[in-house]
Design a protein around this motif. Structure first.
Motif, short mmCIF file in Angstrom:
data_model
loop_
_atom_site.label_atom_id
_atom_site.label_comp_id
_atom_site.label_asym_id
_atom_site.label_seq_id
_atom_site.Cartn_x
_atom_site.Cartn_y
_atom_site.Cartn_z
N UNK A 109 22.77 -11.07 60.70
CA UNK A 109 22.90 -9.54 60.52
C UNK A 109 22.90 -8.51 61.50
N UNK A 110 22.04 -8.89 62.65
CA UNK A 110 22.64 -8.32 63.85
C UNK A 110 23.30 -8.73 64.51
N UNK A 111 24.38 -9.89 65.12
CA UNK A 111 25.68 -10.23 64.92
C UNK A 111 26.55 -9.57 63.88
N UNK A 112 26.34 -9.54 62.95
CA UNK A 112 27.46 -8.65 62.08
C UNK A 112 26.69 -7.04 62.11
N UNK A 149 33.87 -17.80 66.28
CA UNK A 149 33.29 -17.74 65.12
C UNK A 149 33.27 -17.45 63.60
N UNK A 150 33.15 -17.40 62.10
CA UNK A 150 33.87 -16.35 60.95
C UNK A 150 32.70 -16.10 61.05
N UNK A 151 32.35 -14.90 60.61
CA UNK A 151 31.18 -14.30 60.17
C UNK A 151 29.99 -14.39 59.06
N UNK A 152 30.22 -15.84 58.49
CA UNK A 152 29.04 -16.01 57.31
C UNK A 152 28.37 -17.28 59.08
N UNK A 153 29.23 -17.43 59.98
CA UNK A 153 28.22 -18.29 61.01
C UNK A 153 27.31 -17.00 61.70
N UNK A 154 27.04 -16.01 61.33
CA UNK A 154 26.89 -15.03 62.81
C UNK A 154 25.44 -14.60 62.30
#
Ligand SMILES: Nc1ncnc2c1ncn2[C@@H]1O[C@H](COP(=O)(O)OP(=O)(O)OP(=O)(O)O)[C@@H](O)[C@H]1O
Ligand SMILES: [Mg+2]
Lengths: 282, 362
Positions: free
Chosen positions: B137-140, B130-135
């Motif tokens: 906040x906690x996952x990022x 995935x790309x960061x925008x698909x995560x």
């Protein structure tokens, strides 16, 4: 939100349709004209339905051109326009993205001066400095050459400025993360800044390609050799044919053909660019 | 795996702002040092000097006993987790984690192995494409952690990594960060202005104020023996009550706002006439039945019922109002109303005395 009232809906559609007509009617007439025979305009009545000379007109334009007007066949002119538009669009983007990178990310003496010098040239488009520019190009014996057609138009403050604005919005943290990750200036530019600028590049490419394609005055001035004629100035020559009624059917066929590449660029780039707009996030 | 040492590190910004005025900290291998302090006290500046993102005006930063002042961030072999994650938006999670390794020319199979290992540890295995925008906040935040872990750096540096998360997630991630730091045993510096984070994460706690380290120690030692009134007020919530008082020799302390004389038990009293600040944490008051055992009577002006605890706000009875408000944290079951006068005892040995002028502990 606009309320959903029937009258408003009707009115807004009416305005849109009228707008569409205003934009499309001339294009439609040009299209129709390009399908008609040579004599059908002399009466002064503009026909509104397609004629049967379509293939003949377009074949004539592409193969032999309007030799009477001193213009070469359309195809080589379109190639010239394409080369010019691509060189200008790509050249401007490359130069301006690099100069914006230097101005935003590097501290060097006279940085502010460099920025303002670039910025000031915004006020001096080619048309304003056309005589001195012609002089320079002529002295460098770049008349009748692709270099002469493109180089003077490549230096661009607008694009530099746009890239600068974009770079300033890239978060500081991202730059620092890249530094911690061991990305030097070139890697940072190549791996991070360039991919992030993709949508800006696409948008600029569309604008600059059309800008380059539509150049009229400059090619008219510096090309005397038909091998370097571009299509926009070529059409003008066909239409301004002395002592005779212009062959509108052929001119319009040329117009229609000349409009195809910019339309293709818009359609193709628009997808990338809307995708970018929807996806954008930093 | 490294020690990090700061020796009288100073930073003066180009504009003349003295952000850090000389801080020395010694962090043994594998320990977590937390820098805590109010906004603008120079925490980030100090951390960024360790990272190599900011030049060092004076003093030395040593990693593994080597002075690294002149090295760039990548050469210092540290990893940093940023407040806004600073993930590369156009790269997949995998590439975000792999980027630093690729830049060092690590062979592909090893990169792959490290990234997958880190992803498994952090519960990111499913998200690598995935790309960061698909995560979320906690996952990022986890990806940002992953990017730090895969490098196996000498030190982790965190700059308020949890401040963008909601309270629940913050608590969860705090525990995760601690667990990961323990598991990998990486020396860490963690900047926060949240004192719960500071207390729970720190092996070494550094309380900073105005560019200086006011106190360095274990969280408990700082809680139990704050060196200055600033530290006393900063660590602990609600903060420690500080009451102006004048020492009366063996009789005790006369509260300056006209309240009673207080004589904290098991506390060495200063010589008579000295102006002091008496500090008592809200949780170190006990409600006593018998007014005779009370050190202080509190006229309650406001009550906050928290369930487990009740916070009673008020002033010492007899106070002319010139002193500040006092807060006592009492058991939730003690039904208290506004207007009550509570007999409170200070827990023996838990009163703190500071010099009124210098704010230093006596
Ligand atoms: N690039 C800079 N140039 C000049 N002054 C700066 C710069 N960065 C920070 N400062 C100043 O240095 C001081 C310390 O800033 P710093 O960012 O280290 O604070 P902080 O403790 O991290 O605060 P916060 O909790 O708000 O993040 C502040 O007074 C700030 O205004
Ligand atoms: Mg900060």
């Amino acid at each position: 939100m606009v309320e959903n009232r029937p009258f408003l809906t009707f009115l807004s559609h009416l305005v849109l349709i009228l707008g569409l007509l205003v934009v499309f009617l001339p294009v439609y007439i040009a299209l129709i004209a390009s399908t008609r025979g040579p004599t059908e305009f002399l009466s002064g009545i503009v026909p509104l339905l397609p004629g049967d000379h379509t293939i003949a007109n377009y074949r004539a334009m592409l193969q032999s051109g309007l030799s009477t007007s001193g213009a070469p066949p359309l195809f080589p002119m379109m190639m010239n326009s394409l080369i010019m538009a691509l060189a200008i669009a790509i050249g401007k983007i490359v130069i301006s993205i690099i100069s914006a990178y230097a101005i935003v990310y590097f501290r060097f003496p006279f940085r502010a001066l460099a920025f303002w010098a670039i910025f000031v040239t915004l006020m001096l488009p080619v048309e304003v400095r056309i005589i001195p520019t012609f002089e320079v190009v002529a002295n460098l014996s770049m008349l009748n050459s692709y270099a002469g057609l493109t180089i003077p138009l490549i230096a661009s403050a607008t694009a530099t400025f746009l890239f600068r604005q974009f770079f300033l919005t890239v978060p500081e943290e991202l730059i620092e993360a890249a530094r911690v990750d061991g990305a030097g200036p070139i890697k940072f530019f190549w791996d991070i800044l360039l991919p992030l600028s993709r949508t800006n590049i696409a948008a600029l490419f569309v604008i600059l390609f059309i800008y380059g394609w539509n150049q009229y005055l400059w090619p008219l001035l510096i090309t005397t050799d038909t091998r370097y004629y571009t299509v926009v100035m070529g059409i003008k020559r066909m239409a301004a044919y002395a002592d005779a009624e212009p062959l509108w059917n052929l001119v319009m066929a040329a117009v229609m053909l000349a409009a195809i590449p910019p339309v293709i660029v818009i359609i193709f780039m628009q997808r990338l660019f809307i995708k970018g707009l929807v996806e954008t996030e930093k | 795996m490294a020690t990090v040492e700061l020796k009288d590190v100073k930073k003066t910004y180009a504009g003349g702002v003295e952000a850090v005025k000389g801080v020395s900290i010694d962090i043994p291998d594998g320990q977590m040092c937390v820098l805590v302090g109010p906004s603008g006290c120079g925490k980030s500046t100090l951390l960024r000097m360790v990272a190599g993102l900011e030049t060092i005006t004076a003093g030395d930063v040593l990693i593994d006993n080597n002075v690294v002042n002149r090295l760039g961030p990548a050469e210092r072999d540290i990893a940093m987790v940023f407040q806004n994650y600073a993930l590369y938006p156009h790269m997949k999670v995998y590439d975000n984690m792999a980027y630093g390794l690729r830049n060092r020319g690590m062979p592909r199979p090893e990169i792959d192995q490290r990234v997958r290992e880190a992803a498994a540890t952090l519960g990111l295995a499913e998200l690598l494409e995935r790309k960061p925008r698909e995560l979320s906040g906690g996952q990022r935040q986890r990806v940002a952690m992953g990017r730090a872990i895969v490098r196996s750096p000498k030190a982790f540096l965190f700059d308020e990594p949890l401040s963008n998360l909601d309270a629940k997630l913050r608590g969860q991630m705090r525990i995760e960060i601690k667990a990961i730091q323990r598991r990998f045993g990486v020396t860490s510096i963690y900047v926060t202005h949240d004192q719960v984070e500071a207390m729970t994460l720190a092996d070494i706690l550094v309380v900073m104020n105005a560019g200086l380290a006011e106190q360095i120690g274990t969280p408990l030692s700082i809680y139990e023996r704050p060196a200055t009134t600033f530290v006393a007020g900063f660590i602990g919530s609600p903060s420690m009550n500080l009451m102006k008082a004048v020492a009366q020799g063996a009789k005790g302390l006369q509260l300056a706002d006209g309240g009673s004389v207080v004589k904290p038990r098991d506390t060495e009293l200063p010589q008579g006439g000295r102006e002091v600040l008496l500090g008592v944490r809200p949780e170190h008051f006990t409600l006593v039945k018998d007014g005779k055992n009370a050190d202080l009577e509190l006229s309650v002006t406001a009550v906050e019922t928290l369930g487990a605890d009740t916070l009673a706000h008020g002033r010492p009875s007899g106070s002319n109002g010139s002193g500040g408000e006092i807060i006592a944290r009492l058991p939730g079951a003690s039904r208290i109303d506004e207007g009550d006068v509570l007999p409170l005892a200070i827990d023996p040995g838990l009163a703190h005395l500071f010099d009124a002028a210098s704010g230093q502990r006596i």
